[in-house]
Scaffold this motif. Structure first.
Motif, PDB file in Angstrom:
ATOM      1  N   THR A  28      44.408  49.964  42.944  1.00 44.40           N
ATOM      2  CA  THR A  28      43.599  49.171  42.013  1.00 44.40           C
ATOM      3  C   THR A  28      44.200  47.790  41.830  1.00 44.40           C
ATOM      4  N   THR A  29      45.521  47.734  41.761  1.00 43.92           N
ATOM      5  CA  THR A  29      46.180  46.450  41.620  1.00 43.92           C
ATOM      6  C   THR A  29      45.790  45.523  42.759  1.00 43.92           C
ATOM      7  N   ILE A  30      45.838  46.068  43.948  1.00 45.54           N
ATOM      8  CA  ILE A  30      45.541  45.234  45.114  1.00 45.54           C
ATOM      9  C   ILE A  30      44.072  44.848  45.145  1.00 45.54           C
ATOM     10  N   VAL A  31      43.234  45.845  44.831  1.00 47.39           N
ATOM     11  CA  VAL A  31      41.792  45.552  44.846  1.00 47.39           C
ATOM     12  C   VAL A  31      41.476  44.459  43.824  1.00 47.39           C
ATOM     13  N   MET A  32      42.197  44.523  42.703  1.00 45.94           N
ATOM     14  CA  MET A  32      42.002  43.499  41.684  1.00 45.94           C
ATOM     15  C   MET A  32      42.346  42.124  42.225  1.00 45.94           C
ATOM     16  N   MET A  33      43.412  42.056  42.988  1.00 50.44           N
ATOM     17  CA  MET A  33      43.850  40.766  43.503  1.00 50.44           C
ATOM     18  C   MET A  33      42.906  40.223  44.552  1.00 50.44           C
ATOM     19  N   THR A  34      42.411  41.134  45.427  1.00 50.49           N
ATOM     20  CA  THR A  34      41.597  40.642  46.529  1.00 50.49           C
ATOM     21  C   THR A  34      40.116  40.691  46.210  1.00 50.49           C
ATOM     22  N   GLY A  35      39.730  41.542  45.304  1.00 47.84           N
ATOM     23  CA  GLY A  35      38.323  41.614  44.934  1.00 47.84           C
ATOM     24  C   GLY A  35      37.451  42.302  45.955  1.00 47.84           C
ATOM     25  N   THR A  36      38.023  43.149  46.803  1.00 44.57           N
ATOM     26  CA  THR A  36      37.196  43.881  47.752  1.00 44.57           C
ATOM     27  C   THR A  36      37.778  45.271  47.985  1.00 44.57           C
ATOM     28  N   MET A  37      36.894  46.188  48.358  1.00 48.41           N
ATOM     29  CA  MET A  37      37.362  47.518  48.709  1.00 48.41           C
ATOM     30  C   MET A  37      37.157  47.777  50.181  1.00 48.41           C
ATOM     31  N   ASN A  38      36.703  46.776  50.879  1.00 51.16           N
ATOM     32  CA  ASN A  38      36.495  46.921  52.309  1.00 51.16           C
ATOM     33  C   ASN A  38      37.832  46.740  53.014  1.00 51.16           C
ATOM     34  N   LEU A  39      38.215  47.719  53.810  1.00 51.35           N
ATOM     35  CA  LEU A  39      39.545  47.671  54.418  1.00 51.35           C
ATOM     36  C   LEU A  39      39.699  46.453  55.316  1.00 51.35           C
ATOM     37  N   LYS A  40      38.605  46.124  56.014  1.00 49.37           N
ATOM     38  CA  LYS A  40      38.696  44.994  56.934  1.00 49.37           C
ATOM     39  C   LYS A  40      38.958  43.711  56.162  1.00 49.37           C
ATOM     40  N   GLU A  41      38.231  43.557  55.062  1.00 51.58           N
ATOM     41  CA  GLU A  41      38.428  42.338  54.288  1.00 51.58           C
ATOM     42  C   GLU A  41      39.793  42.332  53.620  1.00 51.58           C
ATOM     43  N   LEU A  42      40.248  43.514  53.233  1.00 49.16           N
ATOM     44  CA  LEU A  42      41.591  43.605  52.658  1.00 49.16           C
ATOM     45  C   LEU A  42      42.636  43.090  53.640  1.00 49.16           C
ATOM     46  N   ALA A  43      42.469  43.493  54.893  1.00 53.92           N
ATOM     47  CA  ALA A  43      43.427  43.042  55.900  1.00 53.92           C
ATOM     48  C   ALA A  43      43.275  41.551  56.151  1.00 53.92           C
ATOM     49  N   LEU A  44      42.014  41.114  56.204  1.00 54.33           N
ATOM     50  CA  LEU A  44      41.786  39.691  56.496  1.00 54.33           C
ATOM     51  C   LEU A  44      42.327  38.801  55.389  1.00 54.33           C
ATOM     52  N   SER A  45      42.338  39.314  54.174  1.00 53.34           N
ATOM     53  CA  SER A  45      42.818  38.490  53.073  1.00 53.34           C
ATOM     54  C   SER A  45      44.311  38.191  53.210  1.00 53.34           C
TER      55      SER A  45
END
Ligand code: SF4
Ligand code: SF4
Lengths: 156, 373, 327
Positions: free
Chosen positions: C158-175
């Protein structure tokens, strides 16, 4: 609170120490012997099953005195003998004498405890330990050794 | 940690048979446990799966023929047990032992004690789920076994001592190997201390787990490292000296915490003390024969009642020998240390969780053939 | 439409093949790694033991599947499948690089967690179904362990999702693209405790995949073999493969969430090779940890989760939320 964090840090440190030890070991050479491809030589005093020793004529040194059979705690030696009469000349006279001759020396290796009592009891140095250790079988009859035959096989 | 107060309703418990074939019992010991979930309510050790009647064999066979049996009591520390046997018979029959033989015996027994403790160490950590220390311990033990094999011809059931002396003499190779072994072993002990003793998971699993009070140890007759981990300063080598042990300078490690960790530490310290004894023994090793000049051909101890105790790797091992003057013993009683140590388990594990109880069982260092002789 | 179905089928087949091959060869890697740590070679016949996994597989398949008397047959048979299937399905949504992904989903993280928790069902069913006291105890342990460790894991995510604002793994990596400094493991202004989070997540993945030192569900010195005591043949094989598939997923997730996915530490040549390198390094550390430490106790494990991991990850969550508001 301080104890709480110091325990966490000391705990993590101890884990890191452990990891560093196994990491160092990872790069050290292996110490095992790949057994069926490479075998070790047994040391001189290795105690395998017993084996008869031959004299110069290739005959067993054993004089069938039965000391080994009597001394064996496990009762795994069974010796069979026959008595032979022969004639010798003593002071010009022919005398018949009796002599025990070894006809069979069987070792039941399944019950042998490799204790060495038989060898210590033999006053004639007629038996020794073999260096054999690759003994495996699924039948226990394979461990009923006929040592006399084994001696003959070794000679031939 | 003592278990929480358990309020058990009838019919809510179940019986768990740990063993006779179970990885934690290291042999054919069966523990019948009455369980409430993970908590043990009552445990009962059941013996008899590997009974071989060594005592009766000792009475039916001539004295020298019993020698191999004693190695088969405890396959990890066989030397110590044979030592007790030969000392008992020598005392009974009044046989003098040459000095060199005594020293070699002490060295051998101590080497074997280190080997036994090493294996225990590995197996104990394996009980706790760490497999690798076992392999390291076995590597070190292998050096000892190689040395012993070169001298005795055997790796486990040595049958090396004879009444009055030894089966054969040690050579310079052995002395050199033993000298080289000591510093190597000290280094390994340091490694074990860092890898295992300091490890937080390991400490959490042992500290304050499985308390055995000194009183309980006395009640059950526990000896050896188990008693010394409970603060009882008793070591047969010091308290009832035998052989050449008074000549050596060594300490008896005693810990007062009574938990599994204390027993662990006693054994780890004992290895260091054994190394010290070996060092001194090698320095003092006299020349001379290894068998006495005059030795009765047939061993027939005079009528009487004899007892000899020795300190083996597991505790005080005693032989009571009643002789009626014939070539067989009239009574040949073996007092084995782990038999007494094991019975602590039944009482101590009540209310413990099964994993703690089995860790405690590991710390008792049970060798089943020796309990069930 | 047809194309998408075909795509999905191909993706699933590839995912299964990848999972199976990984599981098989990770067993080999584990055994060889353990061997090296213990100064022995491990399986080394025929070219470093290359043939060991297929031969093991054949051995397992030719064995008889024994169903113990009194066992719940249906549960007993379903459990191994339930252990393996979700693990493979999770692969579908994992991006190996920005082009290699079977199906990129907006709720990829959630899906992986959902499937991962099915793993504890498999253990529960296996334990209950095999009607063995040891198995039941093991499965009870496993469930309490999974619950305890999913919480800090999800808080961290949740902490990470909060920072990046996405739950898509691809976008998480791209961020996190653009070099090591952008990775989430490196503390940033808005989340200074990220390395701690990484550690928490790492520990939780160990616990989630039932790896030592948290392998309480198969504690061989207490519970014989834990939940799979009664399983032989391919039933055991499936549990085994499922375990390794979970490990690969855990390592991939750590890579994507914290280590920049397929990005290079210097920002050069991003691609699938970087992803695989990171994943296998993580797996190596899993193996390394397993062969170093003893096992924790049940209460030690729960204490660790409830008293240490959950408070710290919660604190981190609050801290990050506060700092995000400020900056
Ligand atoms: S070694 Fe011992 S048990 Fe074996 S045959 Fe000789 S005396 Fe008998
Ligand atoms: S003691 Fe020696 S000589 Fe006598 S029977 Fe046995 S082997 Fe033969």
């Amino acid at each position: 609170m301080g104890a709480y964090f110091s325990e966490i840090f000391l705990g993590l440190y101890s884990l890191a120490v452990g990891l560093s030890i196994t990491f160092k070991e990872f790069f050290k050479p292996v110490v095992t012997v790949p057994y069926p491809f490479k075998t070790l030589k047994m040391c001189d005093r290795y105690r395998g099953h017993i084996e008869l020793i031959e004299n110069e004529n290739g005959e067993p040194k054993c004089v069938a005195c039965m000391m080994c059979q009597r001394g064996c705690p496990s009762g795994c030696i069974s010796i069979t003998t026959k008595t032979e009469t022969y004639e010798v000349e003593v002071k010009g006279e022919m005398k018949t004498k009796k002599k025990k001759i070894l006809t069979g020396y069987d070792l039941n290796f399944t019950t042998c405890s490799l204790c060495g009592q038989c060898i210590e009891n033999c006053k004639f140095g007629a038996i020794e330990f073999s260096k054999e250790y690759n003994l495996a079988s699924t039948r226990k009859e394979d461990f009923h050794f006929n040592l006399l035959n084994r001696l003959k096989e070794r000679n031939s | 940690m003592s278990g929480p107060v358990i309020d058990i309703q009838p019919g809510e418990t179940f019986t768990l048979n740990v063993g006779p074939q179970h990885p934690a019992t290291h042999g054919v010991l069966r523990v019948k446990m009455e369980m409430d979930g993970e908590y043990i309510i009552k445990a009962e050790t059941v013996l008899g799966y590997i009974h071989r009647m060594h005592e009766l064999m000792g009475e039916n066979r001539a004295y020298p023929q019993v020698l191999p049996n004693l190695s088969r009591l405890d396959y990890l520390g066989a030397m110590g047990y044979t030592h007790g046997h030969v000392l008992a018979i020598e005392r009974a029959a009044g046989i003098e032992v040459p000095e060199r033989a005594e020293y070699i015996r002490a060295i051998m027994v101590e080497l074997n004690r280190v080997a036994s403790h090493l294996f225990w160490f590995g197996a104990f950590v394996m009980d706790l789920g760490g497999f690798t220390p076992l392999m390291y311990a076995i590597q070190d033990r292998e050096h000892i076994l190689d040395m012993l094999e070169a001298v005795t011809g055997s790796r486990l059931t040595y049958c090396y001592f004879r009444f009055g002396g030894l089966y054969n003499d040690v050579d310079d190779d052995f002395v050199d190997a033993a000298r080289a072994f000591i510093p190597r072993m000290r280094k390994s002990l340091k490694k074990y201390a860092a890898l295992v003793t300091g490890n937080i998971i390991f400490r959490k699993r042992l500290e304050d787990i499985g308390p055995l009070s000194a009183e309980m140890c006395r009640k059950y007759g526990a000896t050896g490292p188990v008693a010394r981990g409970s603060g009882i300063d008793f070591d047969v080598r010091k308290n009832e000296p035998y052989s050449v042990y008074p000549e050596f300078d060594f300490d008896v490690p005693v810990y007062h915490q009574c938990d599994s960790m204390a027993r662990y530490k006693v054994r780890m310290d004992e290895m260091e003390q054994s190394l010290r004894i070996i060092e001194q023994g090698l320095d003092k090793l006299p020349d001379g024969p290894i068998m006495p000049k005059k030795k009765p051909k047939l061993i027939k101890p005079p009528k009487g009642d004899y007892y000899q105790a020795v300190e083996t790797a597991r505790g005080s091992f005693g032989i009571r020998l009643v002789s009626d003057g014939t070539k067989n013993a009239y009574r040949f009683k073996l007092r084995s240390p782990t038999y007494s140590n094991m019975h602590l388990f039944d009482e101590a594990c009540e209310g413990m969780m099964i994993m703690d109880a089995l860790a405690m069982m590991g710390s008792l260092d049970l060798v089943i053939p020796e309990i069930d002789r | 439409m047809d194309l998408t179905i075909l795509n999905a089928v191909v993706a699933v087949v590839i995912a299964i093949a990848f999972a199976a091959a990984n599981a098989a060869y990770l067993v080999l890697a584990e055994r060889r790694g353990a061997g090296r740590i213990q100064r022995r070679p491990g399986p080394n016949v025929n070219l470093f033991g290359i043939l060991q996994p297929p031969l093991d597989g054949i051995k397992l398949m030719t064995k008889q599947l024994v169903i113990p008397g009194g066992a719940d047959k249906a549960l007993f048979l379903v459990a191994p499948i339930l252990a393996m299937a979700p693990a493979i399905t999770s692969f579908v949504t994992i991006p190996f690089s920005d082009t290699i992904v079977a199906h990129s989903m907006n709720i990829g993280v959630l899906m992986i967690f959902a499937f991962a928790s099915l793993g504890s069902f498999a253990i529960l069913l296996a334990g209950w179904g095999s009607r063995n006291k040891y198995s039941v105890m093991a499965s009870v342990r496993a469930v309490s362990q999974h619950i305890a460790y999913e919480i800090p894991m999800l808080i961290t995510v949740t902490t990470i999702v909060m920072m990046t604002g996405t739950m898509n793994l691809k976008e998480l990596a791209l961020s996190q693209s653009g070099g090591i400094l952008h990775w989430h493991i490196i503390p940033s202004l808005s989340s200074p405790l990220m390395p701690v989070s990484f550690l928490i997540f790492f520990i939780c993945s160990l616990a989630e995949t039932n790896r030592a030192p948290f392998d309480l569900a198969e504690a061989e010195s207490e519970l014989v073999a834990g939940f799979h005591t009664e399983y032989g043949s391919m039933g055991f094989g499936l549990f085994f493969m499922g375990e390794y598939a979970h490990i690969v997923i855990g390592a991939s997730l750590i890579t994507i969430l914290f280590l920049g996915g397929w990005g290079c530490p210097l920002g050069l040549y991003p691609g699938v090779w970087w992803f695989l390198l990171k994943v296998y390094l993580l797996i190596f550390s899993f193996i390394w940890i397993r062969w170093t430490f003893p096992r924790t106790t049940v209460y030690g494990l729960l204490n660790l989760s409830w008293k240490i991991l959950i408070p710290i990850s919660l604190f981190n969550l609050l801290l990050t939320a506060g700092l995000l508001k400020v900056f």
